[in-house]
Design a protein around this motif. Structure first.
Motif, PDB file in Angstrom:
ATOM      1  N   MET A 190      90.188   0.555   2.347  1.00  0.00           N
ATOM      2  CA  MET A 190      89.518  -0.292   3.223  1.00  0.00           C
ATOM      3  C   MET A 190      90.664  -1.144   4.209  1.00  0.00           C
ATOM      4  SD  MET A 190      87.193  -3.629   2.387  1.00  0.00           S
ATOM      5  CE  MET A 190      85.691  -3.160   2.892  1.00  0.00           C
ATOM      6  N   LEU A 191      91.757  -1.760   3.582  1.00  0.00           N
ATOM      7  CA  LEU A 191      92.702  -2.664   4.342  1.00  0.00           C
ATOM      8  C   LEU A 191      94.130  -1.869   3.817  1.00  0.00           C
ATOM      9  CD1 LEU A 191      93.112  -5.126   6.161  1.00  0.00           C
ATOM     10  CD2 LEU A 191      94.120  -6.089   4.099  1.00  0.00           C
ATOM     11  N   GLU A 192      94.849  -1.611   4.913  1.00  0.00           N
ATOM     12  CA  GLU A 192      95.882  -0.995   4.685  1.00  0.00           C
ATOM     13  C   GLU A 192      97.130  -1.764   5.713  1.00  0.00           C
ATOM     14  OE1 GLU A 192      96.124   3.014   5.212  1.00  0.00           O
ATOM     15  OE2 GLU A 192      98.294   2.968   4.693  1.00  0.00           O
ATOM     16  N   LEU A 193      98.172  -2.466   5.052  1.00  0.00           N
ATOM     17  CA  LEU A 193      99.505  -3.010   5.821  1.00  0.00           C
ATOM     18  C   LEU A 193     100.373  -1.780   5.601  1.00  0.00           C
ATOM     19  CD1 LEU A 193      97.716  -5.449   4.954  1.00  0.00           C
ATOM     20  CD2 LEU A 193     100.001  -6.620   5.099  1.00  0.00           C
ATOM     21  N   ARG A 194     100.952  -1.265   6.787  1.00  0.00           N
ATOM     22  CA  ARG A 194     101.780  -0.234   6.999  1.00  0.00           C
ATOM     23  C   ARG A 194     103.008  -1.028   7.767  1.00  0.00           C
ATOM     24  NH1 ARG A 194      98.923   4.947   9.411  1.00  0.00           N
ATOM     25  NH2 ARG A 194      97.649   5.167   7.402  1.00  0.00           N
ATOM     26  N   VAL A 202      97.919  -1.523   0.025  1.00  0.00           N
ATOM     27  CA  VAL A 202      96.785  -1.008   0.063  1.00  0.00           C
ATOM     28  C   VAL A 202      95.797  -1.838  -0.587  1.00  0.00           C
ATOM     29  CG1 VAL A 202      95.522   1.165  -0.019  1.00  0.00           C
ATOM     30  CG2 VAL A 202      97.917   1.244   0.554  1.00  0.00           C
ATOM     31  N   ILE A 203      94.491  -1.753  -0.053  1.00  0.00           N
ATOM     32  CA  ILE A 203      93.413  -2.409  -0.673  1.00  0.00           C
ATOM     33  C   ILE A 203      92.108  -1.595  -0.580  1.00  0.00           C
ATOM     34  CG2 ILE A 203      91.922  -4.493  -1.048  1.00  0.00           C
ATOM     35  CD1 ILE A 203      93.991  -6.072   0.214  1.00  0.00           C
ATOM     36  N   ASN A 204      91.502  -1.002  -1.623  1.00  0.00           N
ATOM     37  CA  ASN A 204      90.482  -0.012  -1.515  1.00  0.00           C
ATOM     38  C   ASN A 204      89.026  -0.991  -1.757  1.00  0.00           C
ATOM     39  OD1 ASN A 204      92.079   2.403  -1.501  1.00  0.00           O
ATOM     40  ND2 ASN A 204      92.557   1.881  -3.716  1.00  0.00           N
ATOM     41  N   SER A 205      88.103  -0.315  -0.991  1.00  0.00           N
ATOM     42  CA  SER A 205      86.711  -0.877  -1.026  1.00  0.00           C
ATOM     43  C   SER A 205      86.182  -1.195  -2.531  1.00  0.00           C
ATOM     44  CB  SER A 205      86.018  -0.025  -0.481  1.00  0.00           C
ATOM     45  OG  SER A 205      84.495  -0.512  -0.409  1.00  0.00           O
ATOM     46  N   GLY A 206      85.987  -2.585  -2.534  1.00  0.00           N
ATOM     47  CA  GLY A 206      85.448  -2.626  -3.806  1.00  0.00           C
ATOM     48  C   GLY A 206      86.310  -3.362  -4.885  1.00  0.00           C
ATOM     49  N   GLU A 207      87.465  -3.471  -4.532  1.00  0.00           N
ATOM     50  CA  GLU A 207      88.713  -3.817  -5.349  1.00  0.00           C
ATOM     51  C   GLU A 207      88.890  -5.131  -5.586  1.00  0.00           C
ATOM     52  OE1 GLU A 207      92.227  -0.610  -6.235  1.00  0.00           O
ATOM     53  OE2 GLU A 207      91.988  -1.467  -4.084  1.00  0.00           O
ATOM     54  N   ILE A 208      89.318  -5.903  -6.729  1.00  0.00           N
ATOM     55  CA  ILE A 208      90.060  -7.138  -6.551  1.00  0.00           C
ATOM     56  C   ILE A 208      91.607  -6.869  -6.569  1.00  0.00           C
ATOM     57  CG2 ILE A 208      90.262  -9.283  -7.494  1.00  0.00           C
ATOM     58  CD1 ILE A 208      87.385  -8.988  -8.662  1.00  0.00           C
ATOM     59  N   ILE A 209      92.330  -7.411  -5.422  1.00  0.00           N
ATOM     60  CA  ILE A 209      93.556  -7.001  -5.796  1.00  0.00           C
ATOM     61  C   ILE A 209      94.317  -8.530  -5.609  1.00  0.00           C
ATOM     62  CG2 ILE A 209      95.377  -6.321  -4.113  1.00  0.00           C
ATOM     63  CD1 ILE A 209      93.900  -4.099  -5.267  1.00  0.00           C
ATOM     64  N   THR A 227      81.971  -7.162  -2.763  1.00  0.00           N
ATOM     65  CA  THR A 227      82.866  -7.555  -1.921  1.00  0.00           C
ATOM     66  C   THR A 227      84.166  -7.328  -2.275  1.00  0.00           C
ATOM     67  OG1 THR A 227      81.014  -9.437  -1.568  1.00  0.00           O
ATOM     68  CG2 THR A 227      83.320  -9.723  -0.502  1.00  0.00           C
ATOM     69  N   THR A 228      85.040  -6.748  -1.257  1.00  0.00           N
ATOM     70  CA  THR A 228      86.566  -6.390  -1.711  1.00  0.00           C
ATOM     71  C   THR A 228      87.036  -7.938  -1.862  1.00  0.00           C
ATOM     72  OG1 THR A 228      85.920  -4.414  -0.512  1.00  0.00           O
ATOM     73  CG2 THR A 228      88.465  -5.251  -1.191  1.00  0.00           C
ATOM     74  N   ILE A 229      88.077  -8.095  -2.530  1.00  0.00           N
ATOM     75  CA  ILE A 229      88.767  -9.287  -2.543  1.00  0.00           C
ATOM     76  C   ILE A 229      90.378  -9.270  -2.970  1.00  0.00           C
ATOM     77  CG2 ILE A 229      88.954 -11.390  -4.489  1.00  0.00           C
ATOM     78  CD1 ILE A 229      85.976 -11.330  -4.559  1.00  0.00           C
ATOM     79  N   PHE A 230      90.846 -10.185  -1.866  1.00  0.00           N
ATOM     80  CA  PHE A 230      92.370 -10.101  -1.977  1.00  0.00           C
ATOM     81  C   PHE A 230      92.573 -11.599  -2.275  1.00  0.00           C
ATOM     82  CE2 PHE A 230      96.345  -9.892   0.768  1.00  0.00           C
ATOM     83  CZ  PHE A 230      97.120  -9.346  -0.115  1.00  0.00           C
ATOM     84  N   LEU A 231      93.069 -11.690  -3.592  1.00  0.00           N
ATOM     85  CA  LEU A 231      93.461 -13.071  -3.861  1.00  0.00           C
ATOM     86  C   LEU A 231      94.829 -13.221  -4.078  1.00  0.00           C
ATOM     87  CD1 LEU A 231      92.329 -15.376  -5.738  1.00  0.00           C
ATOM     88  CD2 LEU A 231      92.467 -13.854  -7.823  1.00  0.00           C
ATOM     89  N   VAL A 232      95.266 -14.318  -3.421  1.00  0.00           N
ATOM     90  CA  VAL A 232      96.597 -14.819  -3.312  1.00  0.00           C
ATOM     91  C   VAL A 232      96.820 -16.038  -4.409  1.00  0.00           C
ATOM     92  CG1 VAL A 232      98.476 -16.225  -2.101  1.00  0.00           C
ATOM     93  CG2 VAL A 232      97.484 -14.414  -1.177  1.00  0.00           C
ATOM     94  N   ARG A 280      94.395  -4.503  -9.536  1.00  0.00           N
ATOM     95  CA  ARG A 280      95.851  -4.185  -9.178  1.00  0.00           C
ATOM     96  C   ARG A 280      96.411  -5.539  -8.647  1.00  0.00           C
ATOM     97  NH1 ARG A 280      96.958  -1.306  -5.225  1.00  0.00           N
ATOM     98  NH2 ARG A 280      94.961  -0.890  -4.182  1.00  0.00           N
ATOM     99  N   GLY A 281      97.613  -5.524  -8.784  1.00  0.00           N
ATOM    100  CA  GLY A 281      98.484  -6.445  -8.051  1.00  0.00           C
ATOM    101  C   GLY A 281      99.659  -6.159  -7.391  1.00  0.00           C
ATOM    102  N   TYR A 282     100.290  -6.891  -6.765  1.00  0.00           N
ATOM    103  CA  TYR A 282     101.553  -6.923  -5.886  1.00  0.00           C
ATOM    104  C   TYR A 282     102.364  -8.071  -5.999  1.00  0.00           C
ATOM    105  CZ  TYR A 282      99.389  -3.079  -3.031  1.00  0.00           C
ATOM    106  OH  TYR A 282      98.819  -1.840  -2.753  1.00  0.00           O
ATOM    107  N   VAL A 283     103.589  -7.958  -6.281  1.00  0.00           N
ATOM    108  CA  VAL A 283     104.378  -9.191  -6.226  1.00  0.00           C
ATOM    109  C   VAL A 283     105.090  -9.298  -4.884  1.00  0.00           C
ATOM    110  CG1 VAL A 283     106.461 -10.397  -7.654  1.00  0.00           C
ATOM    111  CG2 VAL A 283     104.453  -9.035  -9.033  1.00  0.00           C
ATOM    112  N   ILE A 284     105.112 -10.438  -4.551  1.00  0.00           N
ATOM    113  CA  ILE A 284     105.992 -10.512  -3.230  1.00  0.00           C
ATOM    114  C   ILE A 284     107.208 -11.521  -3.491  1.00  0.00           C
ATOM    115  CG2 ILE A 284     104.628 -12.358  -2.312  1.00  0.00           C
ATOM    116  CD1 ILE A 284     105.024 -11.461   0.421  1.00  0.00           C
TER     117      ILE A 284
END
Ligand SMILES: Nc1ncnc2c1ncn2[C@@H]1O[C@H](COP(=O)(O)OP(=O)(O)OP(=O)(O)O)[C@@H](O)[C@H]1O
Ligand SMILES: [Mg+2]
Lengths: 235, 300
Positions: free
Chosen positions: A1-5, A23-30, A186-191, A204-208
């Motif tokens: 659904m959302l992709e940062l390249r 990458v965030i896919n539709s319906g995920e909580i990232i 709802t797709t969710i991107f949680l900082v 899934r998760g990312y570490v920055i």
């Protein structure tokens, strides 16, 4: 659904984000976890079109969006609850919610969504004629999330919703994040800095770190990851 | 007692005209945090537009009411177009520049507009047609309250009610308040802030144009310089009330109008401005944010 390249972004002479891939896919909580100043909010602001992308691409449902104006992104279904909530202090709770639905004209749909957010947070219904600025921190967080939901987002960006809240309220807020994800897909991107709670509801998760993504894995694995445990889970 | 009431109404009339102009200052300040130094000129252009239209229409023998309505509409539309343009030319390109830059470009705009009207018209005072007739029913009190005072007070009150409604209940009104309170968040809910800023300039200009028409007809003459004087007075009123606050602008204007009226009536018309500005200084000493202003306003 959302992709940062390969996204780089920053302010003035300072570059904050360095070649981010995500990458965030539709319906995920990232979830995106990282320390103070790592670049989490900057990532969200770049997605929302507030911080300009210097190089690289952001794709939403396959379309490049990094040159689209912030208000058009809201219309496309990307809504952010920024760090610190940003409640309109002298607007009532109801008016804050009206502002969330600013770009919509479907009266019936708006009414349904209003009923929905009041079912999530009944306290807001009680306070609907009170100024936003007079609410407690927890209530403001509820209002900020509800205001974003009033736009009926496809992708909801949440910047540190747990900041400054009591453990019980945090638990409630995270429960509702999950419920929103389930109820409307709802797709969710949680900082979050509160990595433990965030990883417990995320897929899934990312570490920055210093503007660079250092780890990307399933939430389950991240909870078991020794580096993550040491740096972010206080174990 | 009659004299007191006369001064009271005189002061309220003045105050309502100041309010129509002061609202433009305060609304623009509320949204972009800057004073629109060309605002007085917008008011002056409103007066000139209604002057031209009213003169032409009366030559063709239009009834008075039609003249007032058409001249009023023309002045509102024309001034709004100028207000919109001032924002586009003097403010928008400098949105990210240091605060001083747009102020200077707005002062430049103000000087330009004054001289433009000076060249296009004349430096002389032009007689403004009396658009407000002496009403028969006002006859018994005409020595205290004039018909035009009455019309100005009623018109201003109606305009204020309309404005309050607009700001409180309409979509653009709510968007204006939201933008004034938190610009980043306004953008994040999908408000086009540029459009809100344009709307604010347009509404402020329309109010000033109505003020221009009313005062020109009340005083009976205009020239290219009236915008400067009225602008300074209305600006003073806005600061007095707390710049950025809409009720503050109205209150500040009435206080200023009444002060001037009573000072003129009981002391001497030479001291009108002395009293007005002494009042401003006093209020700013004891309440720097103005009568109804919020404490943390930035200084320009
Ligand atoms: N408006 C700005 N202008 C200049 N630099 C900024 C701005 N906003 C953030 N920065 C800098 O960018 C870096 C990343 O900031 P960012 O707000 O993205 O961090 P964060 O991960 O959200 O931190 P926190 O957990 O404290 O919210 C920091 O070094 C910060 O000082
Ligand atoms: Mg942050």
């Amino acid at each position: 659904m959302l992709e940062l390249r390969n996204v780089s972004a920053g302010y003035g002479n300072i570059q904050v984000l360095h070649n981010l891939d995500l990458v965030i896919n539709s319906g995920e909580i990232i979830t995106l976890i990282g320390a103070n100043g790592a670049g989490k909010s900057t990532t969200l602001m770049a997605i929302s079109g507030i911080v300009p992308v210097r190089s690289g691409k952001i794709l939403f449902e396959g379309e490049p969006i990094h040159k689209i104006s912030p208000e058009k992104l809201v219309a496309m279904g990307i809504c952010q609850v920024p760090e610190g909530r940003h409640i309109f202090p002298a607007l009532t709770v109801q008016e804050n919610l009206d502002m969330g639905a600013f770009l919509r004209n479907d009266k019936d749909g708006i009414k349904d969504d209003l009923d929905y957010v009041f079912s999530l947070f009944p306290i807001l219904a009680e306070r609907r004629n009170q100024d936003g600025g007079t609410l407690s921190g927890g209530e403001q967080q509820m209002l900020a999330m509800s205001r974003a939901l009033m736009a009926r987002p496809k992708l909801l960006l949440l910047d540190e919703p747990s900041m400054g809240l009591a453990p019980l309220i945090i638990k409630q807020i995270f429960g509702i994040v999950r419920k929103i994800n389930k109820d409307h897909n709802t797709t969710i991107f949680l900082v979050e800095q509160n990595a433990n709670q965030a990883l417990h509801i995320a897929d899934r998760g990312y570490v920055i770190e210093n503007g660079v993504i250092t780890i990307s894995d399933s939430a389950e694995n991240l909870l078991k990851n020794q580096d993550v445990q040491k740096a972010y889970l206080g174990i | 007692m009659d004299y007191f009431i006369e001064l009271l109404f005189g002061g309220l009339t003045r105050g309502s005209i100041y309010a129509l102009i002061a609202l433009g200052y305060t609304m623009v300040y509320g949204i972009i945090g800057l004073i629109n130094f060309a605002h007085g000129e917008i008011y002056m252009i409103g007066a000139f537009t209604s002057f031209i239209i009213a003169t032409v229409l009366s030559i063709y023998g239009f009834p008075l009411l039609a003249i007032v309505v058409i001249a009023g509409l023309a002045a509102t539309v024309w001034s709004s177009a100028y207000g919109f343009t001032v924002e586009k030319l003097a403010y928008r390109p400098l949105r990210k520049a240091p605060r001083l830059a747009p102020l200077i470009s707005a002062i430049g705009m103000s000087i330009f507009l004054q001289n433009y009207v000076l060249l296009a018209q004349t430096s002389d005072f032009l007689p403004f047609p009396a658009l407000i007739p002496e009403f028969a029913f006002m006859e018994p009190v005409a020595h205290i309250v004039g018909s035009s005072d009455l019309v100005i007070l009623i018109t201003t009150t109606l305009v204020m009610i309309g404005l309050t409604f607009l700001i409180k209940f309409t979509k653009i009104g709510k968007a204006m308040r939201a933008t004034a309170q938190d610009k980043t968040m306004a953008v994040l809910v999908g408000i086009n802030v540029d459009r809100v800023i344009s709307a604010t300039f347009i509404i402020g200009s329309a109010l000033a144009a109505i003020g221009g028409l009313l005062i020109a007809s009340h005083i009976g003459q205009i020239n290219f310089y009236i915008g400067f004087i009225a602008g300074i007075k209305a600006f003073t009123a806005a600061v007095l009330g707390g710049v950025g606050s809409i009720p503050g602008a109205v209150l500040g204007s009435l206080v200023l109008g009444l002060t001037e009226s009573f000072a003129t009536g009981y002391v001497s018309s030479d001291y009108e401005d002395v009293f007005a500005f002494s009042l401003l200084v006093l209020i700013l000493i004891f309440k720097p944010s103005g009568l109804l202003g919020k404490a943390e306003t930035k200084k320009v």
